[in-house]
Design a protein around this motif. Structure first.
Motif, PDB file in Angstrom:
ATOM      1  N   ASN A   1      -3.157  -5.114  -4.912  1.00  0.00           N
ATOM      2  CA  ASN A   1      -2.392  -3.872  -5.001  1.00  0.00           C
ATOM      3  C   ASN A   1      -1.170  -3.999  -5.899  1.00  0.00           C
ATOM      4  O   ASN A   1      -0.705  -3.013  -6.476  1.00  0.00           O
TER       5      ASN A   1
ATOM      6  N   ARG B   1      -9.280  -8.081  -5.235  1.00  0.00           N
ATOM      7  CA  ARG B   1      -9.833  -7.102  -4.305  1.00  0.00           C
ATOM      8  C   ARG B   1     -11.329  -7.312  -4.060  1.00  0.00           C
ATOM      9  O   ARG B   1     -11.865  -6.837  -3.054  1.00  0.00           O
TER      10      ARG B   1
ATOM     11  N   GLY C   1      -1.361   1.416   4.659  1.00  0.00           N
ATOM     12  CA  GLY C   1      -1.411   0.282   3.754  1.00  0.00           C
ATOM     13  C   GLY C   1      -0.904  -0.998   4.377  1.00  0.00           C
ATOM     14  O   GLY C   1      -1.175  -2.095   3.888  1.00  0.00           O
TER      15      GLY C   1
ATOM     16  N   GLY D   1       0.771  -1.232   0.000  1.00  0.00           N
ATOM     17  CA  GLY D   1       0.000   0.000   0.000  1.00  0.00           C
ATOM     18  C   GLY D   1       0.797   1.274   0.000  1.00  0.00           C
ATOM     19  O   GLY D   1       0.258   2.343   0.294  1.00  0.00           O
TER      20      GLY D   1
END
Length: 265
Positions: A207, A216, A76, A58
């Motif tokens: 990600n 996701r 993240g 992240g």
């Protein structure tokens, strides 16, 4: 709830809370202190050299302000994982560990109903999660004001951390349900730790690149959007509300399961 049991279990949570607060203090303080031109260039160079790795946790370069920088390098990975590990460890110790060791008989031998015991243990986990997120919020405000006075958008930070609290309560609900459902600590840990860990791995894969972007849609971490919360987006707030509602359902399910299960004591 049983106040005596609540006080006893909160005292038992104290050591873990101090340890996790100390670790997060170190990381938050160090990372916020990096918000300066030379360090930003260095971090951007790392992101260019290892784009997939940095994106997986992240961390994205090019933050426009202090809060954006914090979202990129704190929200993240660090502020997701450490409170999650706390919930995994503490939830297992609040219910499953008692049953596994046969100590639950002592609790239920007192004139206290199962529901009161379960609600008290749930309140202990809930309180610990709130304390951790609340501490991090206060720490961030103090460090930012000391190092970069006037540069932090306080209201936006509170929105971001409000969403973080909803996410961590949801994770705590998963861990609490696992602890109530399984009488053996190895199964409680396997489910309570396995589900959040798997969801986080899926989020990292999503990600990292386009090849696994669809992952996701299979993880609840996607519902936490700190950038959207900071921008005041309605969808991000809705997703945070869904996490909070899910947490309430999971905690309630844990209490119901505990009240009906055969404890063999």
């Amino acid at each position: 709830m049983n106040l005596t049991l609540y006080k006893r279990e909160m005292k038992g949570s104290r050591k873990l809370l101090v340890i996790f607060a100390a670790v997060m203090t170190m990381y938050v303080t160090i990372i916020i202190s990096m918000y300066e031109p030379d360090m930003l260039k260095l971090l951007d160079s790392y992101a260019q050299a290892m784009p997939e790795l940095m994106a997986a946790v992240g961390m994205t370069p090019g933050a426009a302000d202090l809060l954006g920088f914090m979202i990129s390098y704190l929200y993240g990975f660090i502020l997701l994982v450490f409170p999650m590990v706390y919930s995994i460890l503490r939830a297992n110790g609040l219910v499953a560990k008692y049953v596994d060791r046969g100590s639950m008989a002592c609790l239920l031998a007192a004139p206290v109903r199962r529901r009161a015991v379960a609600l008290t243990q749930a309140a202990v986990l809930f309180t610990g999660t709130v304390l951790l997120v609340g501490y991090v919020t206060g720490l961030e405000l103090a460090v930012c004001e000391t190092s970069f006075p006037g540069e932090l958008a306080v209201s936006e930070l509170l929105a971001v951390n409000g969403g973080l609290l909803c996410l961590q309560l949801f994770i705590g609900g998963v861990c609490f349900l696992a602890s109530c459902a399984f009488s053996d600590t190895k199964y409680s840990i396997a489910f309570g730790a396995g589900v959040p860990a798997l969801m986080f791995i899926l989020q990292m894969l999503a990600n990292a690149g386009d090849a696994a972007e669809k992952a996701r849609y299979f993880t609840f971490f996607t519902l936490y959007d700190p950038t959207g919360l900071a921008a005041g987006e309605g969808q991000a707030a809705l997703f945070a509300g869904l996490l909070l509602a899910g947490a309430a359902v999971l905690y309630a399910a844990g209490v119901a399961v505990f009240c009906k299960k055969d404890l063999h004591i």
